[in-house]
Design an enzyme around this catalytic site. Structure first.
Site, PDB file in Angstrom:
ATOM      1  N   PRO A  32      35.624  40.935 -26.402  1.00 33.29           N
ATOM      2  CA  PRO A  32      35.939  39.841 -25.476  1.00 33.29           C
ATOM      3  C   PRO A  32      34.989  39.803 -24.287  1.00 33.29           C
ATOM      4  O   PRO A  32      34.510  40.848 -23.844  1.00 33.29           O
ATOM      5  CB  PRO A  32      37.374  40.160 -25.015  1.00 33.29           C
ATOM      6  CG  PRO A  32      37.563  41.606 -25.267  1.00 33.29           C
ATOM      7  CD  PRO A  32      36.672  41.983 -26.406  1.00 33.29           C
ATOM      8  N   ASP A  33      34.704  38.590 -23.777  1.00 29.79           N
ATOM      9  CA  ASP A  33      33.907  38.508 -22.553  1.00 29.79           C
ATOM     10  C   ASP A  33      34.851  38.547 -21.352  1.00 29.79           C
ATOM     11  O   ASP A  33      36.042  38.773 -21.504  1.00 29.79           O
ATOM     12  CB  ASP A  33      32.994  37.274 -22.558  1.00 29.79           C
ATOM     13  CG  ASP A  33      33.772  35.967 -22.533  1.00 29.79           C
ATOM     14  OD1 ASP A  33      34.976  35.989 -22.183  1.00 29.79           O
ATOM     15  OD2 ASP A  33      33.187  34.933 -22.865  1.00 29.79           O
ATOM     16  N   PHE A  34      34.304  38.349 -20.173  1.00 24.81           N
ATOM     17  CA  PHE A  34      35.127  38.456 -18.970  1.00 24.81           C
ATOM     18  C   PHE A  34      35.698  37.116 -18.524  1.00 24.81           C
ATOM     19  O   PHE A  34      36.660  37.067 -17.796  1.00 24.81           O
ATOM     20  CB  PHE A  34      34.291  39.039 -17.826  1.00 24.81           C
ATOM     21  CG  PHE A  34      34.192  40.538 -17.858  1.00 24.81           C
ATOM     22  CD1 PHE A  34      34.776  41.273 -18.874  1.00 24.81           C
ATOM     23  CD2 PHE A  34      33.519  41.210 -16.849  1.00 24.81           C
ATOM     24  CE1 PHE A  34      34.687  42.655 -18.889  1.00 24.81           C
ATOM     25  CE2 PHE A  34      33.427  42.591 -16.856  1.00 24.81           C
ATOM     26  CZ  PHE A  34      34.015  43.314 -17.874  1.00 24.81           C
ATOM     27  N   ARG A  35      35.091  36.020 -18.915  1.00 25.36           N
ATOM     28  CA  ARG A  35      35.486  34.765 -18.273  1.00 25.36           C
ATOM     29  C   ARG A  35      35.976  33.652 -19.192  1.00 25.36           C
ATOM     30  O   ARG A  35      36.464  32.644 -18.701  1.00 25.36           O
ATOM     31  CB  ARG A  35      34.339  34.236 -17.402  1.00 25.36           C
ATOM     32  CG  ARG A  35      34.227  35.050 -16.141  1.00 25.36           C
ATOM     33  CD  ARG A  35      33.124  34.657 -15.216  1.00 25.36           C
ATOM     34  NE  ARG A  35      33.072  35.577 -14.088  1.00 25.36           N
ATOM     35  CZ  ARG A  35      32.510  36.778 -14.134  1.00 25.36           C
ATOM     36  NH1 ARG A  35      31.927  37.178 -15.217  1.00 25.36           N
ATOM     37  NH2 ARG A  35      32.538  37.571 -13.079  1.00 25.36           N
ATOM     38  N   ASN A 103      24.825  43.109 -21.447  1.00 26.31           N
ATOM     39  CA  ASN A 103      25.835  43.786 -22.266  1.00 26.31           C
ATOM     40  C   ASN A 103      25.586  45.282 -22.322  1.00 26.31           C
ATOM     41  O   ASN A 103      24.463  45.761 -22.169  1.00 26.31           O
ATOM     42  CB  ASN A 103      25.858  43.202 -23.683  1.00 26.31           C
ATOM     43  CG  ASN A 103      26.380  41.779 -23.682  1.00 26.31           C
ATOM     44  OD1 ASN A 103      26.919  41.328 -22.683  1.00 26.31           O
ATOM     45  ND2 ASN A 103      26.218  41.086 -24.783  1.00 26.31           N
ATOM     46  N   ASP A 105      27.061  47.094 -24.963  1.00 21.61           N
ATOM     47  CA  ASP A 105      27.633  47.457 -26.260  1.00 21.61           C
ATOM     48  C   ASP A 105      26.623  47.987 -27.279  1.00 21.61           C
ATOM     49  O   ASP A 105      27.013  48.434 -28.361  1.00 21.61           O
ATOM     50  CB  ASP A 105      28.406  46.271 -26.851  1.00 21.61           C
ATOM     51  CG  ASP A 105      27.561  44.990 -26.941  1.00 21.61           C
ATOM     52  OD1 ASP A 105      26.341  45.087 -27.187  1.00 21.61           O
ATOM     53  OD2 ASP A 105      28.138  43.900 -26.778  1.00 21.61           O
ATOM     54  N   HIS A 120      22.740  46.595 -17.397  1.00 25.14           N
ATOM     55  CA  HIS A 120      23.982  47.223 -16.942  1.00 25.14           C
ATOM     56  C   HIS A 120      24.301  48.525 -17.679  1.00 25.14           C
ATOM     57  O   HIS A 120      25.438  48.981 -17.661  1.00 25.14           O
ATOM     58  CB  HIS A 120      25.146  46.218 -17.067  1.00 25.14           C
ATOM     59  CG  HIS A 120      25.000  45.037 -16.149  1.00 25.14           C
ATOM     60  ND1 HIS A 120      25.664  43.848 -16.328  1.00 25.14           N
ATOM     61  CD2 HIS A 120      24.254  44.864 -15.025  1.00 25.14           C
ATOM     62  CE1 HIS A 120      25.337  42.999 -15.357  1.00 25.14           C
ATOM     63  NE2 HIS A 120      24.485  43.587 -14.563  1.00 25.14           N
TER      64      HIS A 120
END
Ligand code: NAD
Length: 240
Positions: A32-35, A103, A105, A120
């Site tokens: 899932p993304d944040f927004r 990302n 991941d 990040h």
């Protein structure tokens, strides 16, 4: 020409394009993304993700940090989707010089991309805050409660840039260089709301700025081409 045909043409003509992406690149892999509507901001947790994955929260309440982090950010079974795979092929074909990602991941590398600049950090690198011993993400995921070093008992920290922490200067410098030299910049799957990463777009000096996103972004008026939709579906129609 359709938007997709223009993107194909620009990719065919490109020799040092860059791709700059965010959480939306991995939603089609099940992360899932944040927004987005179904992203983390719209789920019920006691605090918003920005609070929990901040440096001060990690220091004050590592148990709650890790409860959230392990459940909501460690998707170790996720596989690269059509966007990750096509981007890797475009790099191999000499069209893309760099992938710059917000990302954490590791899915671009899993798809075969070589020059990935992780602004990040990555969930796949973890280290002991006391003795610096490294650990993989499975070790963190499997730990009960706070993951601890098996050698010295120190607390582990993911090599992820938490809110309030600075970005790695060297990675940022490489990203700026790649963008300055780029003949094509594709920005995809990012709300362009998280700084300083979002500000990178200003370093692009060319006239082929492409935005691929499901929803509008604050930079839509800067773009030379906008493709609204799912990035995996869009890239699956591109030939590398
Ligand atoms: P964001 O959640 O702020 O925005 C994601 C954007 O992608 C939204 O605008 C959404 O409309 C769009 N989107 C979602 N699915 C899409 C799809 N299939 N195709 C096209 N667009 C799609 O993400 P952000 O801008 O990357 O910023 C959030 C921060 O959270 C980043 O710093 C990132 O490090 C972190 N994060 C990372 C992951 C990950 O590693 N997969 C996941 C969640 C959050």
């Amino acid at each position: 020409m359709s938007e997709l045909e223009i993107l194909q043409k620009w990719l065919d003509e490109s020799q040092k394009g860059v791709f700059f992406g965010g959480a939306g690149v991995s939603t089609e892999s099940g992360i899932p993304d944040f927004r987005s509507v179904d992203g983390l901001y719209n789920q019920s947790y006691q605090y918003p993700p920005e609070t929990i994955i901040s440096h001060s929260f990690f220091t004050q309440d590592p148990a709650e940090f890790y409860r959230f982090y392990k459940e909501k950010m460690l998707y170790l079974k996720a596989q690269p989707n059509a966007a990750h795979k096509k981007l890797a092929q475009l790099e191999a074909a000499g069209k893309l010089a760099a992938i710059i990602t917000q990302n954490i991941d590791g899915l671009h590398q899993a798809a075969g991309s070589k020059n990935v600049l992780e602004l990040h950090g990555s969930v796949h690198r973890n280290y002991c805050l006391k003795c610096r011993q490294s650990y993989n993400a499975s070790y963190v995921k499997a730990a009960e409660g706070i993951p601890l070093c098996k050698h010295c008992g120190g607390m582990l920290k993911p090599d992820v840039v938490l809110y309030e922490e600075p970005l790695d200067e060297e990675t940022m410098a490489q990203a700026i260089k790649a963008i300055r030299e780029a003949d094509l910049m594709i920005v995809g799957g990012t709300s362009l709301a998280v700084y300083p990463a979002a500000g990178l777009i200003h370093y692009y000096q060319g006239s082929r700025l492409v935005l691929i996103n499901k929803t509008p972004t604050p930079y839509d008026s800067h773009a030379d081409l906008i493709l609204a939709g799912k990035i995996g579906e869009i890239f699956s129609q591109i030939t590398a």
